[in-house]
Design a protein around this motif. Structure first.
Motif, PDB file in Angstrom:
ATOM      1  N   ALA A   1      65.531  52.420  24.267  1.00  0.00           N
ATOM      2  CA  ALA A   1      65.537  53.642  23.462  1.00  0.00           C
ATOM      3  C   ALA A   1      65.224  54.864  24.321  1.00  0.00           C
ATOM      4  O   ALA A   1      65.862  55.907  24.187  1.00  0.00           O
ATOM      5  N   ALA A   2      64.259  54.739  25.209  1.00  0.00           N
ATOM      6  CA  ALA A   2      63.912  55.844  26.102  1.00  0.00           C
ATOM      7  C   ALA A   2      65.090  56.190  27.010  1.00  0.00           C
ATOM      8  O   ALA A   2      65.431  57.369  27.186  1.00  0.00           O
ATOM      9  N   ARG A   3      65.720  55.179  27.586  1.00  0.00           N
ATOM     10  CA  ARG A   3      66.855  55.423  28.486  1.00  0.00           C
ATOM     11  C   ARG A   3      68.022  56.069  27.746  1.00  0.00           C
ATOM     12  O   ARG A   3      68.663  56.993  28.258  1.00  0.00           O
ATOM     13  N   VAL A   4      68.304  55.582  26.545  1.00  0.00           N
ATOM     14  CA  VAL A   4      69.402  56.152  25.750  1.00  0.00           C
ATOM     15  C   VAL A   4      69.115  57.613  25.418  1.00  0.00           C
ATOM     16  O   VAL A   4      69.985  58.473  25.547  1.00  0.00           O
ATOM     17  N   ALA A   5      67.893  57.906  24.987  1.00  0.00           N
ATOM     18  CA  ALA A   5      67.551  59.286  24.642  1.00  0.00           C
ATOM     19  C   ALA A   5      67.725  60.216  25.835  1.00  0.00           C
ATOM     20  O   ALA A   5      68.326  61.289  25.716  1.00  0.00           O
ATOM     21  N   VAL A   6      67.224  59.824  26.983  1.00  0.00           N
ATOM     22  CA  VAL A   6      67.337  60.665  28.181  1.00  0.00           C
ATOM     23  C   VAL A   6      68.798  60.795  28.604  1.00  0.00           C
ATOM     24  O   VAL A   6      69.280  61.910  28.872  1.00  0.00           O
ATOM     25  N   GLU A   7      69.521  59.695  28.654  1.00  0.00           N
ATOM     26  CA  GLU A   7      70.922  59.760  29.074  1.00  0.00           C
ATOM     27  C   GLU A   7      71.748  60.655  28.154  1.00  0.00           C
ATOM     28  O   GLU A   7      72.546  61.475  28.609  1.00  0.00           O
ATOM     29  N   MET A   8      71.564  60.511  26.855  1.00  0.00           N
ATOM     30  CA  MET A   8      72.356  61.306  25.920  1.00  0.00           C
ATOM     31  C   MET A   8      71.947  62.783  25.930  1.00  0.00           C
ATOM     32  O   MET A   8      72.792  63.664  25.793  1.00  0.00           O
TER      33      MET A   8
ATOM     34  N   ASP B   1      54.883  51.534  22.853  1.00  0.00           N
ATOM     35  CA  ASP B   1      54.285  51.455  24.190  1.00  0.00           C
ATOM     36  C   ASP B   1      55.359  51.316  25.265  1.00  0.00           C
ATOM     37  O   ASP B   1      55.284  51.972  26.311  1.00  0.00           O
ATOM     38  N   ALA B   2      56.351  50.474  25.026  1.00  0.00           N
ATOM     39  CA  ALA B   2      57.437  50.295  25.999  1.00  0.00           C
ATOM     40  C   ALA B   2      58.244  51.581  26.135  1.00  0.00           C
ATOM     41  O   ALA B   2      58.629  51.975  27.247  1.00  0.00           O
ATOM     42  N   CYS B   3      58.497  52.242  25.025  1.00  0.00           N
ATOM     43  CA  CYS B   3      59.259  53.483  25.041  1.00  0.00           C
ATOM     44  C   CYS B   3      58.516  54.576  25.807  1.00  0.00           C
ATOM     45  O   CYS B   3      59.097  55.249  26.667  1.00  0.00           O
ATOM     46  N   LEU B   4      57.242  54.746  25.507  1.00  0.00           N
ATOM     47  CA  LEU B   4      56.456  55.767  26.206  1.00  0.00           C
ATOM     48  C   LEU B   4      56.361  55.476  27.704  1.00  0.00           C
ATOM     49  O   LEU B   4      56.451  56.395  28.529  1.00  0.00           O
TER      50      LEU B   4
ATOM     51  N   GLY C   1      64.519  62.596  33.532  1.00  0.00           N
ATOM     52  CA  GLY C   1      64.129  63.206  32.272  1.00  0.00           C
ATOM     53  C   GLY C   1      63.150  64.360  32.408  1.00  0.00           C
ATOM     54  O   GLY C   1      62.672  64.880  31.402  1.00  0.00           O
ATOM     55  N   SER C   2      62.871  64.779  33.646  1.00  0.00           N
ATOM     56  CA  SER C   2      61.923  65.879  33.810  1.00  0.00           C
ATOM     57  C   SER C   2      62.479  67.127  33.128  1.00  0.00           C
ATOM     58  O   SER C   2      63.654  67.445  33.243  1.00  0.00           O
ATOM     59  N   GLY C   3      61.629  67.800  32.399  1.00  0.00           N
ATOM     60  CA  GLY C   3      62.044  69.005  31.684  1.00  0.00           C
ATOM     61  C   GLY C   3      62.574  68.746  30.279  1.00  0.00           C
ATOM     62  O   GLY C   3      62.738  69.673  29.502  1.00  0.00           O
ATOM     63  N   LEU C   4      62.862  67.483  29.958  1.00  0.00           N
ATOM     64  CA  LEU C   4      63.358  67.173  28.612  1.00  0.00           C
ATOM     65  C   LEU C   4      62.200  67.094  27.621  1.00  0.00           C
ATOM     66  O   LEU C   4      61.089  66.714  27.974  1.00  0.00           O
ATOM     67  N   ARG C   5      62.498  67.434  26.384  1.00  0.00           N
ATOM     68  CA  ARG C   5      61.542  67.329  25.290  1.00  0.00           C
ATOM     69  C   ARG C   5      62.055  66.273  24.316  1.00  0.00           C
ATOM     70  O   ARG C   5      63.195  66.358  23.860  1.00  0.00           O
ATOM     71  N   VAL C   6      61.213  65.308  24.006  1.00  0.00           N
ATOM     72  CA  VAL C   6      61.618  64.167  23.188  1.00  0.00           C
ATOM     73  C   VAL C   6      60.588  63.959  22.076  1.00  0.00           C
ATOM     74  O   VAL C   6      59.386  64.050  22.317  1.00  0.00           O
ATOM     75  N   ALA C   7      61.084  63.660  20.877  1.00  0.00           N
ATOM     76  CA  ALA C   7      60.186  63.316  19.767  1.00  0.00           C
ATOM     77  C   ALA C   7      60.487  61.899  19.309  1.00  0.00           C
ATOM     78  O   ALA C   7      61.650  61.484  19.247  1.00  0.00           O
ATOM     79  N   ILE C   8      59.432  61.179  18.995  1.00  0.00           N
ATOM     80  CA  ILE C   8      59.526  59.794  18.531  1.00  0.00           C
ATOM     81  C   ILE C   8      59.021  59.734  17.095  1.00  0.00           C
ATOM     82  O   ILE C   8      57.963  60.293  16.783  1.00  0.00           O
ATOM     83  N   VAL C   9      59.774  59.044  16.244  1.00  0.00           N
ATOM     84  CA  VAL C   9      59.303  58.733  14.895  1.00  0.00           C
ATOM     85  C   VAL C   9      59.182  57.222  14.809  1.00  0.00           C
ATOM     86  O   VAL C   9      60.159  56.502  15.013  1.00  0.00           O
ATOM     87  N   GLN C  10      57.975  56.758  14.516  1.00  0.00           N
ATOM     88  CA  GLN C  10      57.664  55.327  14.483  1.00  0.00           C
ATOM     89  C   GLN C  10      57.276  54.907  13.072  1.00  0.00           C
ATOM     90  O   GLN C  10      56.368  55.482  12.475  1.00  0.00           O
TER      91      GLN C  10
END
Length: 154
Positions: free
Chosen positions: A139-146, A36-39, A14-23
């Protein structure tokens, strides 16, 4: 010819990717665990902390609108929705679970951005507590993979 898709055992970078989280803040004991697990997993996947935006909203029904605003900015490779809806004694559970999920899906499809939906829908608090860590990591893995798949296919 397209590059072969990475399977579940592949390493995600995921290096170089930009991700936003809405909680969602409702059921914060659970959603903070999801966060915490996602981050932690985003960091393990190489997403730099300066490339992660984190925003909170009152509840699950507000998550899709915040995701839409973030998607319109065009600054992120993927978005993550975090929340927790626990069944009560009224129809409200179905309304919130269904509408938040439909809204999240619509934002992703309409604005062409991967969104990992980690809004838990459970019967009770113990079920949510048991699932929060794995679902946050997932959720983190799905976001990076997609996000990586989108880059490869574009």
């Amino acid at each position: 010819m397209l590059e072969a898709d990475k399977g579940p055992g592949a390493t995600l970078d995921g290096s170089g990717l930009r991700v936003a989280i809405v909680q969602a803040r409702f059921n914060a004991g659970v959603t903070n665990g999801l966060r915490d697990a996602c981050l932690g997993e985003l960091a393990a996947l190489g997403v730099q902390s300066e490339n992660i935006a984190h925003h909170t909203v009152p509840g699950a029904l507000e998550v899709p609108l915040a995701l839409r605003w973030l998607a319109h900015r065009g600054e992120y490779d993927a978005l993550i929705a975090l929340g927790c809806v626990i069944r009560g004694e009224t129809y409200h559970f179905e309304l919130v679970a269904n509408e938040s999920s439909a809204g999240i899906t619509r934002v992703g499809l309409d604005l062409d951005i991967p969104i990992a939906n980690a809004i838990l829908t459970t019967e009770n608090l113990p079920q949510a507590t048991v699932r929060q860590i794995e679902k946050g990591r997932d959720a983190a893995r799905v976001a990076v993979e997609m996000a990586l798949l989108k880059h490869r296919l574009k």
